[in-house]
Design a protein around this motif. Structure first.
Motif, PDB file in Angstrom:
ATOM      1  N   HIS A 122     -21.518-116.219 -99.703  1.00  0.00           N
ATOM      2  CA  HIS A 122     -20.182-116.714-100.030  1.00  0.00           C
ATOM      3  C   HIS A 122     -19.879-116.600-101.528  1.00  0.00           C
ATOM      4  CE1 HIS A 122     -19.989-118.265 -95.978  1.00  0.00           C
ATOM      5  NE2 HIS A 122     -21.145-118.876 -96.166  1.00  0.00           N
ATOM      6  N   ALA A 123     -20.754-115.959-102.296  1.00  0.00           N
ATOM      7  CA  ALA A 123     -20.584-115.895-103.746  1.00  0.00           C
ATOM      8  C   ALA A 123     -19.497-114.894-104.135  1.00  0.00           C
ATOM      9  CB  ALA A 123     -21.907-115.496-104.398  1.00  0.00           C
ATOM     10  N   TRP A 124     -19.030-115.018-105.377  1.00  0.00           N
ATOM     11  CA  TRP A 124     -18.014-114.088-105.862  1.00  0.00           C
ATOM     12  C   TRP A 124     -18.604-112.683-106.004  1.00  0.00           C
ATOM     13  CZ3 TRP A 124     -20.118-117.984-108.861  1.00  0.00           C
ATOM     14  CH2 TRP A 124     -20.759-117.632-110.038  1.00  0.00           C
ATOM     15  N   ASP A 125     -17.728-111.687-105.990  1.00  0.00           N
ATOM     16  CA  ASP A 125     -18.146-110.292-105.852  1.00  0.00           C
ATOM     17  C   ASP A 125     -19.056-109.809-106.972  1.00  0.00           C
ATOM     18  OD1 ASP A 125     -16.534-110.351-103.641  1.00  0.00           O
ATOM     19  OD2 ASP A 125     -14.937-109.089-104.481  1.00  0.00           O
ATOM     20  N   VAL A 177     -16.536-122.026-105.630  1.00  0.00           N
ATOM     21  CA  VAL A 177     -16.866-121.592-104.265  1.00  0.00           C
ATOM     22  C   VAL A 177     -15.759-120.760-103.642  1.00  0.00           C
ATOM     23  CG1 VAL A 177     -18.384-123.550-103.861  1.00  0.00           C
ATOM     24  CG2 VAL A 177     -15.987-123.717-103.212  1.00  0.00           C
ATOM     25  N   ASN A 178     -14.538-120.870-104.166  1.00  0.00           N
ATOM     26  CA  ASN A 178     -13.400-120.159-103.583  1.00  0.00           C
ATOM     27  C   ASN A 178     -13.039-118.882-104.337  1.00  0.00           C
ATOM     28  OD1 ASN A 178     -12.384-123.431-103.523  1.00  0.00           O
ATOM     29  ND2 ASN A 178     -12.786-122.371-101.602  1.00  0.00           N
ATOM     30  N   TYR A 179     -13.660-118.660-105.492  1.00  0.00           N
ATOM     31  CA  TYR A 179     -13.343-117.476-106.296  1.00  0.00           C
ATOM     32  C   TYR A 179     -14.073-116.255-105.743  1.00  0.00           C
ATOM     33  CZ  TYR A 179     -13.240-114.171-110.159  1.00  0.00           C
ATOM     34  OH  TYR A 179     -13.079-113.039-110.907  1.00  0.00           O
ATOM     35  N   ARG A 180     -13.372-115.114-105.697  1.00  0.00           N
ATOM     36  CA  ARG A 180     -13.994-113.887-105.199  1.00  0.00           C
ATOM     37  C   ARG A 180     -13.968-112.758-106.216  1.00  0.00           C
ATOM     38  NH1 ARG A 180     -15.989-116.926-102.786  1.00  0.00           N
ATOM     39  NH2 ARG A 180     -16.107-117.349-100.573  1.00  0.00           N
TER      40      ARG A 180
END
Length: 355
Positions: A45-48, A154-157
């Motif tokens: 679920h981590a950012w890219d 947690v919501n940043y991609r």
């Protein structure tokens, strides 16, 4: 329906898998329950752009080196997910997916684990749920008044969704620095930190941090002077993207603001910054709500432990929540030793009970 297992491990991220590895080596019957439908723990679920702080060989779980990622000194999150999935398969760890653990209760000689798919009775439990599932955002005045977008780490991609926008990143740790660096080239960025950013020396990575954390634990165990732990070295590992943005003058931190306004933030001196989005890189708290029925938590949400064993419930071990459950135990390379110790203690407990 209630099933039985000698040990129930809650969570199949890096900590749960390390526990499973050592329990399997000791011949301890166990099951690993995980709420996710796919392997990889929080890494999936981590950012890219997230990368490890250490090379692959120094980011490995017990028993199997992480293979290097072609073209990368520091592997990315996707590589970690593939490694964890392979690790789980290689050691035939008994993971049951899509199982959400709701509570753990005392039940005579057992601990009763309540899930959304039925119950388990266990002679011991290892909680390895980590912190990713409990993001923390501070109670800053005006948060409800801000009309833009607010999200947590947690919501940043990726920076693509913020191109050309005014973005405030809050947080002076590794997540804040990495996400600020990610956004620095394509947004109107304001980076806000509680104190001036403290970068570790450019040649320090996760290997040195693990060694430092281990040396501190050894000193404390031997009654010597506290070395101050990893935090004494600094807050931010200067991984290449952070280093490049810093050296280009793109990471200039502002002090923490005092409140949010409908259109942005305001500092104590009356200065303001307008924003379309605020990204809170303000950390996490241990995800321990499933242990509430045991009544073990004290200040700051921690459960007192001796090593990994809960002081108030010797059949419960906590693994991977931070230094209070083992030096660097929230890292890939650091979790192996406390996982081994927990498995050995549990094996001894089970042997004594059956004697």
């Amino acid at each position: 329906m209630t099933r039985r297992a000698d040990v129930v491990v809650i969570g199949s991220g890096q900590s749960g898998l390390a526990a499973g590895y050592h329990l399997r080596r000791l011949g301890v019957e166990h099951v690993i329950l995980d709420a996710q439908v796919a392997p990889g723990g929080a890494w999936q679920h981590a950012w890219d752009s997230l990368h490890l702080f250490s090379p692959a060989a120094f980011s490995s779980l017990p028993g199997r080196f992480m293979p290097p990622q072609p073209g990368e000194v520091y592997p990315d999150a996707g590589h970690v997910v593939s490694y964890l999935a392979d690790y789980e398969k290689r050691y035939e760890l008994p993971v049951q997916r899509g199982v959400h653990v709701e509570a753990v209760h005392r039940d005579g000689e057992f601990l009763r684990v309540v899930t959304d798919t039925g119950g388990w009775q266990a002679r011991a439990v290892i909680s390895a749920t980590g912190t990713w599932w409990r993001p923390f955002i501070p109670a800053v005045p005006g948060r409800a008044d801000f009309t833009g977008t607010q999200l947590h780490t947690v919501n940043y991609r990726s920076p693509g969704e913020f191109t050309g926008r005014r973005v405030i990143v809050v947080g002076g740790g590794n997540s804040g620095a990495q996400i600020a660096a990610d956004l620095a080239h394509s947004t109107e960025l304001t980076w806000v930190t509680q104190r001036e950013p403290r970068y570790l020396a450019d040649d320090i990575d996760g290997r040195a941090l693990f060694d430092h954390a281990t040396a501190r634990r050894r000193a404390l165990d031997e009654g010597r002077t506290d070395t101050g732990g990893v935090a004494s070295l600094g807050d931010i590992v200067a991984v290449p993207p952070v280093r490049e943005a810093r050296d280009a003058g793109l990471l200039k931190a502002q002090p923490m603001f005092t409140r949010l306004t409908p259109g942005g933030v305001e500092w104590a001196d009356g200065n303001r910054a307008e924003a379309d989005a605020i990204i809170w890189c303000t950390g996490f708290r241990p995800a321990l709500s499933h242990l509430a029925p045991l009544g073990l938590r004290v200040t700051r949400g921690h459960i007192p432990t001796e090593g990994t064993r809960a002081v108030g419930e010797p059949r419960l071990h906590l693994l991977g929540y931070g230094d209070w459950t083992g030096p660097a135990s929230a890292t890939l390379i650091g979790v192996g030793r406390p996982a081994r110790d927990a498995a050995r203690e549990i094996a001894a407990l089970l042997a004594a009970a059956s004697a």
